[in-house]
Design a protein around this motif. Structure first.
Motif, short mmCIF file in Angstrom:
data_model
loop_
_atom_site.label_atom_id
_atom_site.label_comp_id
_atom_site.label_asym_id
_atom_site.label_seq_id
_atom_site.Cartn_x
_atom_site.Cartn_y
_atom_site.Cartn_z
N ALA A 13 0.84 -1.20 0.00
CA ALA A 13 0.00 0.00 0.00
C ALA A 13 0.88 1.25 0.00
CB ALA A 13 -0.93 0.00 1.21
N GLY A 14 1.95 1.24 0.78
CA GLY A 14 2.85 2.39 0.83
C GLY A 14 3.47 2.66 -0.54
N VAL A 15 3.87 1.59 -1.22
CA VAL A 15 4.50 1.73 -2.53
C VAL A 15 3.47 2.18 -3.57
CG1 VAL A 15 5.63 0.43 -4.38
CG2 VAL A 15 6.34 0.12 -1.99
N LEU A 16 2.30 1.57 -3.54
CA LEU A 16 1.25 1.99 -4.48
C LEU A 16 0.81 3.43 -4.20
CD1 LEU A 16 -0.86 -1.30 -4.64
CD2 LEU A 16 0.60 -0.35 -6.44
N GLY A 17 1.02 3.87 -2.95
CA GLY A 17 0.68 5.24 -2.58
C GLY A 17 1.80 6.23 -2.86
N GLY A 18 2.96 5.75 -3.30
CA GLY A 18 4.02 6.65 -3.74
C GLY A 18 4.97 7.12 -2.65
N THR A 19 5.28 6.25 -1.69
CA THR A 19 6.17 6.66 -0.59
C THR A 19 7.59 6.89 -1.07
OG1 THR A 19 6.75 6.17 1.70
CG2 THR A 19 6.93 4.35 0.15
N GLN A 20 8.33 7.76 -0.37
CA GLN A 20 9.74 8.00 -0.70
C GLN A 20 10.68 7.08 0.05
OE1 GLN A 20 7.50 10.78 -1.06
NE2 GLN A 20 8.01 10.05 -3.10
N SER A 21 10.24 6.60 1.22
CA SER A 21 11.06 5.63 1.95
C SER A 21 10.14 4.76 2.78
CB SER A 21 12.12 6.31 2.81
OG SER A 21 11.53 7.07 3.83
N LEU A 22 10.65 3.62 3.18
CA LEU A 22 9.78 2.61 3.79
C LEU A 22 10.52 1.80 4.84
CD1 LEU A 22 7.03 1.05 3.64
CD2 LEU A 22 8.01 -0.30 1.78
N HIS A 23 9.85 1.63 5.98
CA HIS A 23 10.30 0.66 6.99
C HIS A 23 9.26 -0.44 7.06
CE1 HIS A 23 11.56 -1.03 10.94
NE2 HIS A 23 10.28 -1.26 11.03
N THR A 24 9.69 -1.67 7.00
CA THR A 24 8.78 -2.79 7.17
C THR A 24 9.01 -3.40 8.56
OG1 THR A 24 10.42 -3.81 5.71
CG2 THR A 24 8.19 -3.57 4.85
N ASP A 25 7.92 -3.58 9.30
CA ASP A 25 8.03 -4.13 10.64
C ASP A 25 8.41 -5.60 10.60
OD1 ASP A 25 7.29 -1.78 11.94
OD2 ASP A 25 5.16 -2.26 11.87
#
Lengths: 525, 144
Positions: free
Chosen positions: A313-325
């Motif tokens: 969802a974060g990627v499809l929403g266009g995030t610039q960076s991501l942490h996965t729990d």
């Protein structure tokens, strides 16, 4: 990156589909860059911190070795609360839920053998944020990297602390002055640094809905814009470096709509209300973390699936960076194995699924566009309320909402409603109220931080206190007190001097508390 | 001190966060669950010490104390609150710990005198039953 992309079956795909406004075009609903992830993947920024600075330094190096592309620091509760490891209130909490940092020596150990000119570093710290930023700058400069080359993010979002995360030190107004001190300092001297990460993450974790997360977070963002303008900064001098941090929960399309709405609202408000002219001021950049609160202690391996979908969802929403729990986080800090699986999850999304090939692939979906509009509409209702409360100022409206307990009450109400739905069986949580196994097989390979860490950290702190020049520390702290008492002054230079003398986080905070006072919330249950 | 008839009156429970940990979502939800179940809730909230909790138990004549911990410090802090209650002559007031507590710590917490533990995902029914359970056990033990 590869300019042309093909599906697994060999069909060539364009960088974007549909009508305008396209990604990279105002109001940026579809993304802030035209090429999005085809030009550059999101930063895989894994949040880590436990035990002593050496312990966390080892984890940082492991994350960089296994393909992580940015660092993110979790501090322990005493550090977050501006208390030294030898403070009576720190008992039992030193290094347990993050890394303990008392002095610049700990900060140096935390980033030992990591090239600070080459990595970007995020620091999750709020009440004592200016002190920790000063320590980071001091460490970099002692290692030969000038502050102007440092790139990274200081969370430094104090308003959401009163609303949700509760790691405040001083009353709201002097705390916001510290935020604007950092904004002024980085705008002048650290052009690659994000001085505030306006954070919805903690609002959501505390129980809010997606709509509340969106509205409260953007309102806080507007509040900082107003506060920085009030100390004389031009909006385009600092707004390009404001960044955001959102939660990605399990309702896939609601989350995607939230991210898209956030970009559109920010762009419009910055242009129309705050008069920004620089296009970079209009572009909402954000970090995403999957929803820790959605992780279950029951059948914990199922969390890997939850995290993958939330990350998507974060990627499809266009995030610039991501942490996965990590899947074990309902019970403890992530083990190294669990953290690696979480990072690998991002790599699968980036490299195997094809979702990174096309910008805003869901743009034009009737449901997603409707959800985006609906969340925007609900957020605007909140802005109207705060604007009224504040007499035409969102900043004053946010202060009023904090003082009256309105934000807290709204969040607590949503948290309780969710709990009732789960308890009534109206909302299924797999492995908890449905599809249970009886013995849910809790994970046993947990990362444990023991009393020995606390003892070791206290010993290190005692050594620093013994070896430093006590009169230099006292002089530097006196200057901090003076500058804190002068409303127009910027505290950052005095803080840099103080941390270089090896003054501790707790010593600086106590000096500031003498000037600013402390804050005790009126609990809203 | 006035002695209440603990068998008949609503259960009175003191809820607190012990230490610096600020995660209060769970404790607030528990407060409402217990209130909905007819208990009297004294919500102390954040940043409490063993001293402030003991004082509240004494002043409110509480039947049970609920401490919420999301800071991985429960093995250090839980024994401290049990001991502080005992030192104040309130050793008969049971302590329930809620929050992020792994199963493997349950024996050590029980040995330290903790009455019950509510881990992640505990349902409203389990929360109420657990608090009632430790209070009833205490009432039976003291022969009321």
């Amino acid at each position: 990156m590869h300019p042309d992309r093909r599906t697994l079956s060999g069909i060539p795909v364009d960088p974007v589909y549909g009508a305008g406004p396209l990604p990279g075009e105002y109001p940026y609903t579809r993304g802030i860059h035209a090429g999005m992830y085809r030009d550059r993947h999101w930063t895989m920024r894994m949040f880590a911190g436990f035990g002593t600075a050496e312990d966390t330094n080892g984890r940082f190096k492991e994350l960089l070795r296994s393909g992580g592309t940015g660092l993110s620091t979790a501090f322990d509760m005493p550090t977050l609360m501006g208390r030294d490891s030898d403070h009576p209130l720190a008992i039992g909490e030193v290094g347990r839920a993050g890394v303990a940092v008392d002095t610049v020596e700990d900060m140096a150990d935390l980033f030992a053998d990591i090239d600070l000119a080459a990595v970007t570093t995020s620091m999750t710290i709020n009440g004592p944020a200016p002190i920790l930023l000063a320590m980071y700058v001091a460490v970099a400069e002692e290692g030969g990297v000038e502050r102007g080359r440092l790139a990274g993010t200081l969370q430094n979002d104090i308003l959401k602390e009163y609303q949700a995360q509760k790691e405040y030190l001083f009353p709201p107004r002097p705390s916001v002055r510290l935020v604007t001190d950092v904004i002024r300092f980085t705008a002048a001297e650290m052009p690659r640094w994000n001085p505030v990460s306006v954070s919805g993450y903690h609002i959501r974790e505390a129980g809010s809905t997606a709509a509340q997360e969106l509205a409260f977070t953007l309102a806080n963002g507007f509040a900082y814009v107003e506060a920085a303008a009030a100390v004389g900064l031009d909006v385009d001098d600092f707004a390009p470096r404001l960044s955001f941090f959102f939660n990605s929960h399990s309702d896939l399309f609601e989350e995607i709509g939230k991210f898209r709405a956030a970009r559109r609202i920010w762009a419009r408000w910055m242009r129309e209300r705050y008069g920004a002219r620089d296009e970079r001021s209009l572009k909402l950049r954000f970090h995403t973390q999957t929803a820790g609160v959605s992780l279950t202690a029951q059948q914990p391996e199922v969390n890997i699936a939850r995290v993958a979908l939330q990350a998507l969802a974060g990627v499809l929403g266009g995030t610039q960076s991501l942490h996965t729990d990590s899947y074990d986080e309902a019970l403890a800090l992530p083990s190294q194995e669990a953290a690696r699986i979480a990072l690998r999850t991002q790599q699968v999304i980036a490299h195997e699924t094809g979702v990174a090939d096309v910008a805003d692939p869901l743009g034009g979906s009737a449901y997603v566009e409707w959800m985006t509009d609906e969340l925007e509409r609900r957020a605007e209702e909140v802005f109207d309320r705060l604007d009224d409360e504040g007499g035409g100022s969102i900043l004053e409206g946010v202060y009023a909402g904090i003082e009256s307990g309105w934000f807290m009450g709204e969040i607590a109400e949503s948290a309780y409603r969710f709990e009732r739905e789960v308890n009534a069986g109206d909302r299924v949580v797999v492995g908890v109220n449905a599809f249970t196994e009886g013995d849910e097989g809790r994970s046993s390979r947990l990362l444990r931080i023991g009393q020995d860490t606390e003892d070791l950290q206290r010993k290190r702190l005692a050594e620093v206190r013994l070896e430093r020049d006590g009169s230099a520390v006292r002089t530097a702290l006196a200057r901090v007190a003076d500058e804190a008492g002068r409303p127009g002054a910027n505290l950052m230079p005095a803080l840099l001097d103080a941390v270089r003398t090896r003054a501790t986080v707790g010593e600086v905070v106590e000096v500031l508390e003498d000037v600013f006072g402390t804050y005790v919330e009126t609990a809203v249950v | 001190m006035e002695v209440r008839n603990k068998g008949a009156a609503p259960i009175r429970v003191v809820l607190a966060k012990l230490g610096l940990d600020g995660h209060d979502r769970g404790l607030k939800v528990v407060a409402r669950i217990l209130r909905d179940a007819g208990m009297e809730v004294v919500y102390l909230g954040l940043r409490q010490t063993t001293g402030t909790i003991v004082d509240a138990v004494e002043q409110e004549d509480a039947d049970v104390v609920g401490i919420s911990m999301h800071n991985a410090g429960h093995l250090t802090l839980a024994p401290l609150i049990v001991a502080a209650l005992a030192d104040a002559g309130l050793g008969d007031v049971p302590v329930v710990i809620g929050g992020v507590v792994p199963d493997e710590d349950l024996d050590e917490l029980a040995a330290a005198g903790v009455g019950a533990v509510l881990g992640p995902g505990a349902s409203a029914v389990e929360v109420v039953a657990s608090v009632r359970g430790v209070v009833d056990a205490g009432v039976r033990a003291s022969g009321n």
